[in-house]
Design a protein around this motif. Structure first.
Motif: not given
Length: 357
Positions: A77-82
């Motif tokens: 999730f964080l990778l996608k958002r970043i």
């Protein structure tokens, strides 16, 4: 889990971006030429930000709801958002800074401290005047996006008995600040940012997605056209009120609520039946982030160059407004070009791990 692509959401993204473009055209014309654009009828266009915030809250819950309470989904999730926000933002920010330094576009950049540069690059809260004069003025909105992603990440990464009290406490603080129970010093940017009214619009979008999935899609009553009509009516009234200032009220209560109704109605309609949407509107929606990031830089520079080379060209109100429309449209086209040849390739680098929601 595959989900139906919501084309009307893309249309809304494009409309929100275009509203912001025309609002900033008026703002820049006032700053650079001391002239109004289209008689200031697009001053309400800043409401595109409110629309974006509600859309963001809606999309995050709609796409990632099954990841809540699953810590193993936190990293993806964080990778996608970043990767969705930062790479393109960094490139455009560096381009703006480079032009400022090498072409003396804005000498104010040389007065910025290293800490301010770091905050700008990481999207930490910064004074909006500093952002406008030295970095990317629109990036203040991205700091709120980042905050919302962090809060949603807590729902994914922590157990519900830990995450829910944290979110509830934060939301209570936002609501109490919104209704005026407590005030925050203007000098404390972090607390102003943490408890800002704008955060309620992300929550509205979040709740809209929840209501849609839990109730509206299961209801035997067709609510969609009523919601769309009511949302459009409220948005129109809000735009008129913004121009004439009949009632002093927060955009959260006007544009935020009307945007929520429009999104609820439109998504409910599209999930129940097939809606044919013009490809042009979808293309603009796809490119909305690129358009949002670069339009102000383009409009500002083109206006300054034209005013320097042909100062008399803006003396005619008719020509000024025609040029304003042309410049705004070209900035949208340039945003789409950036999307096709920069943003889209950047996103493809991170696939299949990165979703382009």
């Amino acid at each position: 889990m595959s989900q139906k692509r919501l084309n009307l959401i893309q249309v809304f993204r494009g409309v929100a971006a275009m509203l912001i473009v025309f609002a900033h055209t008026d703002l820049i014309f006032n700053q650079n030429l001391n002239q109004d654009f289209l008689f200031k009828i697009f001053t309400f266009g800043g409401s595109g930000v409110d629309f974006f915030f509600v859309l963001s809250g809606f999309i995050i819950f709609y796409v990632h709801r099954y990841e809540i309470g699953k810590p193993n989904r936190l990293k993806p999730f964080l990778l996608k958002r970043i990767t969705r926000i930062y790479p393109l933002y960094w490139i455009i920010l560096l381009s703006k800074i480079s032009v400022s330094l090498f072409f003396v576009y804005d000498s104010d950049i040389s007065q910025r401290s290293m800490g301010e540069f770091v905050k700008a690059f990481l999207l930490f809260p910064l004074d909006r005047h500093i952002l406008s004069t030295s970095f990317l003025g629109v990036s203040w909105t991205l700091t709120f996006e980042v905050l919302f992603y962090i809060l949603f990440a807590l729902l994914i990464g922590l157990k519900p008995k830990l995450a829910r009290p944290i979110i509830a406490t934060w939301l209570l603080g936002v609501i109490l600040h919104f209704i005026g129970v407590f005030e925050l010093s203007e000098n404390n940017l972090f607390l102003q940012y943490l408890f800002a009214d704008y955060n309620l619009e992300f929550v509205m979008g979040f709740l809209a997605a929840y209501v849609l999935l839990k109730f509206l899609l299961k209801s035997k009553i067709n609510w969609e056209m009523l919601l769309i009509s009511l949302g459009a009516f409220m948005y129109t009234l809000s735009a008129i009120n913004y121009f004439y200032k009949f009632i002093e009220t927060s955009p959260v209560m006007t544009f935020g609520i009307s945007s929520t109704l429009l999104i609820l109605g439109a998504t409910c309609l599209e999930l129940k039946k097939t809606i044919n949407v013009p490809n042009l509107l979808i293309y603009i929606g796809n490119a909305s982030y690129s358009i949002f990031l670069m339009h102000g830089f383009f409009i500002n520079n083109v206006t300054k160059i034209l005013n320097k080379l042909l100062p008399d060209i803006f003396s005619s109100i008719l020509i000024l407004n025609i040029l304003g429309v042309i410049i705004a449209i070209i900035s949208i086209i340039c945003g789409y070009i950036i999307y096709m040849y920069l943003e889209k390739p950047l996103l493809s680098i991170f696939k299949p791990k990165v979703a382009t929601t």
